[in-house]
Design an enzyme around this catalytic site. Structure first.
Site, PDB file in Angstrom:
ATOM      1  N   GLU B  39      29.395-101.035  93.820  1.00 24.55           N
ATOM      2  CA  GLU B  39      28.301-101.687  93.110  1.00 24.55           C
ATOM      3  C   GLU B  39      28.825-102.924  92.390  1.00 24.55           C
ATOM      4  O   GLU B  39      29.754-102.806  91.577  1.00 24.55           O
ATOM      5  CB  GLU B  39      27.692-100.692  92.100  1.00 24.55           C
ATOM      6  N   LEU B  68      23.103 -98.785  94.766  1.00 22.54           N
ATOM      7  CA  LEU B  68      23.532 -98.023  93.591  1.00 22.54           C
ATOM      8  C   LEU B  68      23.556 -96.545  93.964  1.00 22.54           C
ATOM      9  O   LEU B  68      22.577 -95.827  93.718  1.00 22.54           O
ATOM     10  CB  LEU B  68      22.530 -98.300  92.469  1.00 22.54           C
ATOM     11  N   SER B  69      24.652 -96.070  94.499  1.00 23.19           N
ATOM     12  CA  SER B  69      24.601 -94.818  95.219  1.00 23.19           C
ATOM     13  C   SER B  69      26.028 -94.338  95.473  1.00 23.19           C
ATOM     14  O   SER B  69      26.636 -94.659  96.483  1.00 23.19           O
ATOM     15  CB  SER B  69      23.843 -95.133  96.529  1.00 23.19           C
ATOM     16  N   GLU B  70      26.567 -93.614  94.520  1.00 23.28           N
ATOM     17  CA  GLU B  70      27.982 -93.244  94.603  1.00 23.28           C
ATOM     18  C   GLU B  70      28.257 -92.314  95.767  1.00 23.28           C
ATOM     19  O   GLU B  70      29.278 -92.410  96.438  1.00 23.28           O
ATOM     20  CB  GLU B  70      28.456 -92.608  93.289  1.00 23.28           C
ATOM     21  N   GLN B  92      31.954 -97.592  89.581  1.00 23.14           N
ATOM     22  CA  GLN B  92      31.919 -98.601  88.523  1.00 23.14           C
ATOM     23  C   GLN B  92      32.607 -98.125  87.244  1.00 23.14           C
ATOM     24  O   GLN B  92      33.301 -98.900  86.579  1.00 23.14           O
ATOM     25  CB  GLN B  92      30.480 -99.022  88.250  1.00 23.14           C
ATOM     26  N   PHE B  93      32.409 -96.857  86.925  1.00 24.15           N
ATOM     27  CA  PHE B  93      33.147 -96.206  85.848  1.00 24.15           C
ATOM     28  C   PHE B  93      33.427 -94.783  86.329  1.00 24.15           C
ATOM     29  O   PHE B  93      32.622 -94.229  87.088  1.00 24.15           O
ATOM     30  CB  PHE B  93      32.325 -96.127  84.549  1.00 24.15           C
ATOM     31  N   ILE B  97      31.379 -91.101  88.789  1.00 26.38           N
ATOM     32  CA  ILE B  97      31.922 -90.565  90.030  1.00 26.38           C
ATOM     33  C   ILE B  97      31.276 -89.213  90.349  1.00 26.38           C
ATOM     34  O   ILE B  97      31.310 -88.755  91.489  1.00 26.38           O
ATOM     35  CB  ILE B  97      33.462 -90.427  89.940  1.00 26.38           C
ATOM     36  N   PRO B  99      28.240 -88.082  90.869  1.00 29.40           N
ATOM     37  CA  PRO B  99      27.309 -87.944  92.004  1.00 29.40           C
ATOM     38  C   PRO B  99      28.040 -87.918  93.350  1.00 29.40           C
ATOM     39  O   PRO B  99      27.480 -87.445  94.339  1.00 29.40           O
ATOM     40  CB  PRO B  99      26.418 -89.194  91.901  1.00 29.40           C
ATOM     41  N   HIS B 139      30.441 -93.634  80.006  1.00 29.21           N
ATOM     42  CA  HIS B 139      31.334 -94.645  80.567  1.00 29.21           C
ATOM     43  C   HIS B 139      32.805 -94.386  80.241  1.00 29.21           C
ATOM     44  O   HIS B 139      33.673 -95.085  80.771  1.00 29.21           O
ATOM     45  CB  HIS B 139      30.980 -96.036  80.019  1.00 29.21           C
TER      46      HIS B 139
HETATM   47  C1  LIG Z   1      25.244 -93.144  88.285  1.00 25.54           C
HETATM   48  C2  LIG Z   1      25.481 -94.494  87.731  1.00 25.54           C
HETATM   49  N1  LIG Z   1      26.148 -95.408  88.462  1.00 25.54           N
HETATM   50  C3  LIG Z   1      26.408 -96.636  87.962  1.00 25.54           C
HETATM   51  C4  LIG Z   1      26.005 -96.981  86.697  1.00 25.54           C
HETATM   52  C5  LIG Z   1      26.326 -98.382  86.138  1.00 25.54           C
HETATM   53  N2  LIG Z   1      25.099 -99.152  85.983  1.00 25.54           N
HETATM   54  C6  LIG Z   1      24.456 -99.239  84.802  1.00 25.54           C
HETATM   55  S1  LIG Z   1      23.008-100.069  84.917  1.00 25.54           S
HETATM   56  C7  LIG Z   1      23.211-100.339  86.564  1.00 25.54           C
HETATM   57  C8  LIG Z   1      22.150-101.070  87.325  1.00 25.54           C
HETATM   58  C9  LIG Z   1      20.833-100.392  87.225  1.00 25.54           C
HETATM   59  O1  LIG Z   1      19.851-101.135  87.904  1.00 25.54           O
HETATM   60  P1  LIG Z   1      18.313-100.745  87.842  1.00 25.54           P
HETATM   61  O2  LIG Z   1      18.154 -99.297  88.195  1.00 25.54           O
HETATM   62  O3  LIG Z   1      17.585-101.729  88.654  1.00 25.54           O
HETATM   63  O4  LIG Z   1      17.906-100.874  86.322  1.00 25.54           O
HETATM   64  P2  LIG Z   1      17.938-102.175  85.403  1.00 25.54           P
HETATM   65  O5  LIG Z   1      19.305-102.240  84.798  1.00 25.54           O
HETATM   66  O6  LIG Z   1      17.625-103.348  86.247  1.00 25.54           O
HETATM   67  O7  LIG Z   1      16.908-101.938  84.363  1.00 25.54           O
HETATM   68  C10 LIG Z   1      24.426 -99.798  86.992  1.00 25.54           C
HETATM   69  C11 LIG Z   1      24.950 -99.892  88.363  1.00 25.54           C
HETATM   70  C12 LIG Z   1      25.314 -95.999  85.966  1.00 25.54           C
HETATM   71  N3  LIG Z   1      24.886 -96.238  84.708  1.00 25.54           N
HETATM   72  N4  LIG Z   1      25.071 -94.774  86.494  1.00 25.54           N
END
Ligand SMILES: Cc1ncc(C[n+]2csc(CCOP(=O)(O)OP(=O)(O)O)c2C)c(N)n1
Ligand SMILES: Cc1ncc(C[n+]2csc(CCOP(=O)(O)OP(=O)(O)O)c2C)c(N)n1
Ligand SMILES: [Mg+2]
Ligand SMILES: [Mg+2]
Lengths: 350, 335, 350, 335
Positions: B39, B68-70, B92-93, B97, B99, B139
């Protein structure tokens, strides 16, 4: 939504051609190939059930009733394609080139059963439901990156559609337009759970809408429609058209596994109207002049021999080797693991 | 041990994050089956800039922004790896991990075993981990113990720029999957001269960071600087400390631990994950197994408390501090 | 599939009513309530960003540009409904009754920020993406089991649709027909990843087809359509009609968080044509005789005071209590944890 | 300790699986917020018949067949639990709990902490675990160590029918989430008189299965009968063994371990999960912490090897056997 995803059929339960325009696709060679493989895996399946009853192999999940779906799809593959099956897809695996002796070994608790013949890209049966869908997306993505025309096929059940990995695998495949066939066998049950408790959608095919990819619902007991629609999806995939979701509607004739008792959760009447896919094909063959009693009998005989020989080979296969437990966890087993092995092998000798 | 066939004299001053970026650069250059995916790793260059510039340089079919899909990232990496590619997948953190846990546990770590070596899925899963950087909840997890208990996987955790690059390259070259943990807190905390060329630091070997005689302090990752800091205080009081940075958690370098403990006869293990179920218990057991008769005092552990990593206002109270390390050493000395 | 899911709008960018038939639904009270809350959370958001720049709170994810989506949906809820938000939905939470001082506390790294006012069913912001969707299904299922008419709403982003939990939560809700609103804010980015890399489907609304539930795509910057469509879905849910997926198309005006640099991945031009939802509402108000400059100014003043007071209260809030770390992990902390606490508290006193 | 306000004299002979069924029956009767949910738990009565007859008796809105979706089961249970219900969620096998790992790690175990007690999600997650029953791959995992390292959760693992029912009832009544591990191998292996009424066995307390003087053998779950079997052999050789069945892994009953080890001065830990990262290391550390000076020999561990649980043809070679236990005891005695 069923309106958008009507179930496609080529022959009906009586073996009658529903659409003459398909006639040209159904040549004799194909008809006989389908029949041969369906009968072959049926023979295997019945034998496996019987071996289990005799305690000669372990718990076994029969695929009886799903032969058209498994054979029709597997025959549509090319030699260099990838197969990602589940525990119920040994019919498809055998058709695609898996070794029968090893397939019996697998159901006898032997890891050797997961090893495909050299060059055959058959992944071991996925036990954790739906986890193989992302693998199939990844392997096909790799083919695309290499610039080949090879594709991958993932087999999975109706129950598998409820898992997150179904969704994540489909989404990856759609975003990266990987040449992947998501081949669903909707046998209408996940162990005891009927499909209307598994999902609220009328079809599985309509789940393709989520990914903006083609979806098609077919009669999974009609080997012709399975073969031709899988072929069509494969051609599209080979030519850069991306993934397809195929829902093959079928029926699990027997128990979930030999350890399962379906009378707990379904009536005798359920499925009584389902015509065995092999019977359907036989009817078609008889209706259309493809049936040759003598030839058929000799095929049956030949297959019986093949299966018996595979059982024999399985039963005379060398005993499982304890050292294998330690030798294949890493390419180069770490010292601490080697120490465990050494101590244990010593102990066994004491 | 450092393995290299190349010129290691040309060096550059790098932080840990730069060294990691450089390790990926080297491997993307060396072998075009190497891929980087995850991601925000592409256009954005990673939320920590670990992959900065890599997509520009190697193209978006090799440095790939994924959905966005671990589980999808790791699951498709299995397919890529079994079919000839070498994915370096970023979580990403580390706290995200989970999921992908099923994929790692049931496939990544087992495919070689399952097929007796016919198929294998060499890949690197990079995961920034640890507390102390004021990140939001989840995180800051330090989840190594969930992966050391997973045969088929290796678990690597460098603390310094040199080790980070060398171990990352070794991980990419490894025939087996490697979880590569990156201490976020160390990302930009210090610099070191790092060879510009390719080199490997051997997986499975700890490092003697500092020699000493009275007590062995065994640690890894983000806790290395904390221990170094503590030791400065402790040595003022006349106690000589040996510091071992394990660098790899599985396979564990039992020899370096045993050698040190048999010399000092006292040991303190320091890690930031929760104590119960933490990898520190494996270190204690290793000492129990190898060096029981040498021990003059119970092995002390300084770890995170048995609570979820707290929200940032109190996270410093969760983490081992130099003071807590110091008191543990005192306890071991005064036993 | 976009054909099936056209974007619904009530007012256009210029604040013109597109469909006169809605006029009756847009009474003065509603217009002013929407304006008040949108302006209120905008004031909060801008303040939070400024506090972060001054180092007075931690990293902060602004929701600027998404006020219509958050306020319109939150105002459609009833007092006894449940809210399952993400880290970007503090606007919706505040509108639904979350405490502003505590919201600032949250962004200052204080766990106290997760505690809702007594009786307010607001779950803490979900940090792991999409994990709150099954929670929302479960809480609504519980309401159904209790025989109430209460519903739940889950907020989530476009990126969240790629996670397995999105799928599993939607599927559970559809199978058990739970009264759940799945409210998607499609702000077109997940950090740096644009929606066309996130998914291959043209809309998010069409993902409802997978679950056989209603799906609707709306202009998320049109507070009226957000309010009325959410209301409609809620009414259906209260009356046994099950879950709805709502895709509110909006735009993240600023950075993902204050730690993010969007110039890395998007051009200045992108989003330049998006009209601020508050400006759109103002235009509507002016066009339709709802605008009262004096009243508006006094609201702005009032809100500024509210926000300043909340900041003050946050900054004079008692210091975080170390003992809290140990006291809330279990209802009755086990002995081994109490021992850790005791030793540490002693050490702190040394 | 057994807690009950009721008549415990009326008993019935039950297997472990019957006792578990009966425990659910009792709680479904006692409190109509109790729910049972999972894959095949309703009409089918569970693949092991653990929930046999419960749906018929309590209806399909209380004993619920769910979609095939572990994260969904646990995730919706969070919503049910926070909104007044008491879910008993079944994972069909422990090896299929991994897809729910994220929900358990980031929510089930943290919601109380996250809201300072404002919200809580008391629930029981039942998971049949362990090898030795010739199940297919992945079905035989013993993953306790992935959950003892998760503050906010309790981990319970009975070995006998009496404890199974009493601990299950205690788990359902517990204000916090409990992972309830069920040793498949013990499901039908033996019978015991079990009270028909409701009673609780206290969570967090081990059980002295057998007194002895020379060595303490600490174990749990499916390994209890293996140890008992081994001890019969060992005592023939004149070594007196004390057996402790931990019954709960978190919180750990450190006192019962310390008391025993301080008496016998030797300890052997037996569990079937892999040794590295296994919970046995926590037991070793606990002994190190409490009883260092009493120990006459290193603590021995008999565990699964550091390999994935093998396919069934070789699974018996993975599992601790009486012979391996016996040799470990000898090693401890002859140190
Ligand atoms: C399971 C998971 N993976 C990665 C992250 C890191 N992360 C935080 S916000 C984000 C993007 C989220 O995008 P979206 O669902 O479109 O929501 P938005 O931030 O645009 O409101 C990511 C990858 C997380 N919080 N949880
Ligand atoms: C993740 C996971 N959960 C549970 C199981 C146990 N299990 C094995 S098969 C099965 C049902 C699968 O149903 P379906 O996908 O329809 O395939 P079918 O068996 O009908 O071919 C279940 C629940 C499993 N193997 N993996
Ligand atoms: Mg099925
Ligand atoms: Mg977004």
């Amino acid at each position: 939504m069923t309106g958008h995803f009507p179930m496609r059929q080529i022959i009906d339960d009586h073996g009658n051609l529903l659409d003459e325009s398909y006639k040209k696709d159904l040549n004799e060679e194909l008809v006989h190939r389908l029949y041969f493989h369906m009968y072959r895996i049926r023979t295997f399946d019945l034998k496996a059930k019987s071996l289990q009853r005799q305690g000669r192999i372990g718990t076994y999940p029969p695929f009886e009733g799903q032969e058209a779906a498994q054979v029709g799809s597997a025959l549509a593959l090319g030699d260099d394609d990838w197969m990602f099956p589940t525990y119920r897809d040994h019919g498809a695996m055998l058709t695609f080139g898996a070794n029968m002796m090893r397939t019996f070994l697998y159901w006898n608790g032997r890891v050797e059963g997961c090893v495909p013949p050299e060059g055959k890209k058959i992944f071991p049966a996925a036990v954790p439901i739906a986890t193989q869908l992302p693998h199939a997306a990844g392997a096909a993505w790799a083919e695309k990156k290499k610039g080949t025309k090879n594709i991958s096929i993932a087999y999975f059940g109706d129950g598998a559609t409820s898992e997150g990995d179904f969704h994540e695998g489909m989404n990856f495949a759609s975003v990266f337009q990987t040449p992947t066939i998501f081949f669903n066998q909707n046998n209408q049950y996940a162990i005891s759970v009927p499909i209307d408790r598994q999902m609220n959608s009328e079809t599985i095919a309509q789940k393709s809408v989520s990914y903006g990819i083609p979806g098609v619902r077919i009669d999974g007991n009609d080997c012709f429609v399975v073969y031709l629609e899988t072929k069509k999806a494969i051609e599209r995939a080979r030519n850069g058209g991306g993934p397809t979701l195929i829902e093959a509607v079928t029926w699990r004739t027997g128990a979930h596994t030999t350890a399962d008792d379906p009378t707990k959760y379904r009536n005798k009447e359920q499925g009584a109207d389902v015509v065995d896919p092999i019977v359907r094909l036989e009817r078609f063959m008889k209706n259309n002049g493809y049936w040759d009693e003598k030839k058929t009998n000799s095929i049956h005989e030949e297959l019986k021999v093949e299966v018996e020989q595979a059982v024999e080979a399985m039963e005379s296969y060398p005993k499982a080797n304890v050292e294998d437990l330690f030798d294949h966890v890493y390419a180069n087993p770490p010292e601490q693991l080697l120490r465990q092995k050494e101590l244990y092998m010593e102990q066994l000798r004491r | 041990m450092v393995i290299s066939t190349k010129n290691l004299t040309e060096t550059k001053s790098m932080t840990v994050i730069q060294a990691i970026n450089d390790g990926m650069r080297v491997m993307l250059e060396a072998d075009n089956t190497t891929l980087v995916l995850g991601e925000d790793v592409g256009k954005n260059g990673g939320v920590f800039r670990a992959t900065d510039g890599l997509q520009e340089r190697f193209g978006d079919d090799r440095v790939i922004d994924t959905p966005l899909s671990e589980s999808g990232i790791v699951g498709t990496s299995v397919g890529l790896a079994v079919n000839g590619f070498k994915p370096i997948a970023e979580m990403q953190f580390m706290g995200f991990i989970y999921p992908a846990y099923d994929q790692i546990m049931t496939h990544v770590s087992r495919i070689r075993m399952r097929t007796m070596g016919h198929f294998s899925v060499p890949m690197v899963i990079r995961a920034p981990y640890g507390a102390g950087v004021r990140a939001p909840e989840i995180h800051s997890d330090s989840a190594e113990a969930l992966f050391t208990h997973m045969p088929g996987l290796k678990v690597v955790c460098p603390s310094s720029p040199f080790d980070a690059k060398g171990l990352l390259i070794a991980s990419v070259k490894d025939p087996d999957p490697v979880l590569f943990m990156e201490p976020m807190r160390n990302y930009r905390a210090s610099r070191e001269e790092v060879p510009v060329d390719s080199y490997s630091v051997e997986i499975g070997k700890g490092k003697l960071v500092k020699e000493g005689n009275d007590v062995s302090i065994i640690t890894w990752g983000a806790m290395v600087p904390v221990v170094e800091n503590a030791v400065q205080q402790i040595e003022n009081n006349g106690v000589s400390c040996e510091i071992i940075d394990l660098r790899t958690l599985y396979p564990l370098d039992q020899d370096i631990i045993a050698q040190s403990v048999e010399k000092t006869q006292r040991a303190v293990v320091v890690h930031e994950a929760q104590g119960t179920g933490g990898f520190g218990n494996d270190v204690v057991t290793s000492i129990n197994d190898t060096s029981f008769l040498y021990l003059k005092a119970p092995v002390e552990r300084v770890t995170g408390f048995d609570i979820p990593v707290p929200f940032s206002a109190l996270e410093d109270h969760y983490l081992p501090t130099p003071k807590r390390v110091q008191e543990a050493v005192e306890k071991a000395m005064n036993f």
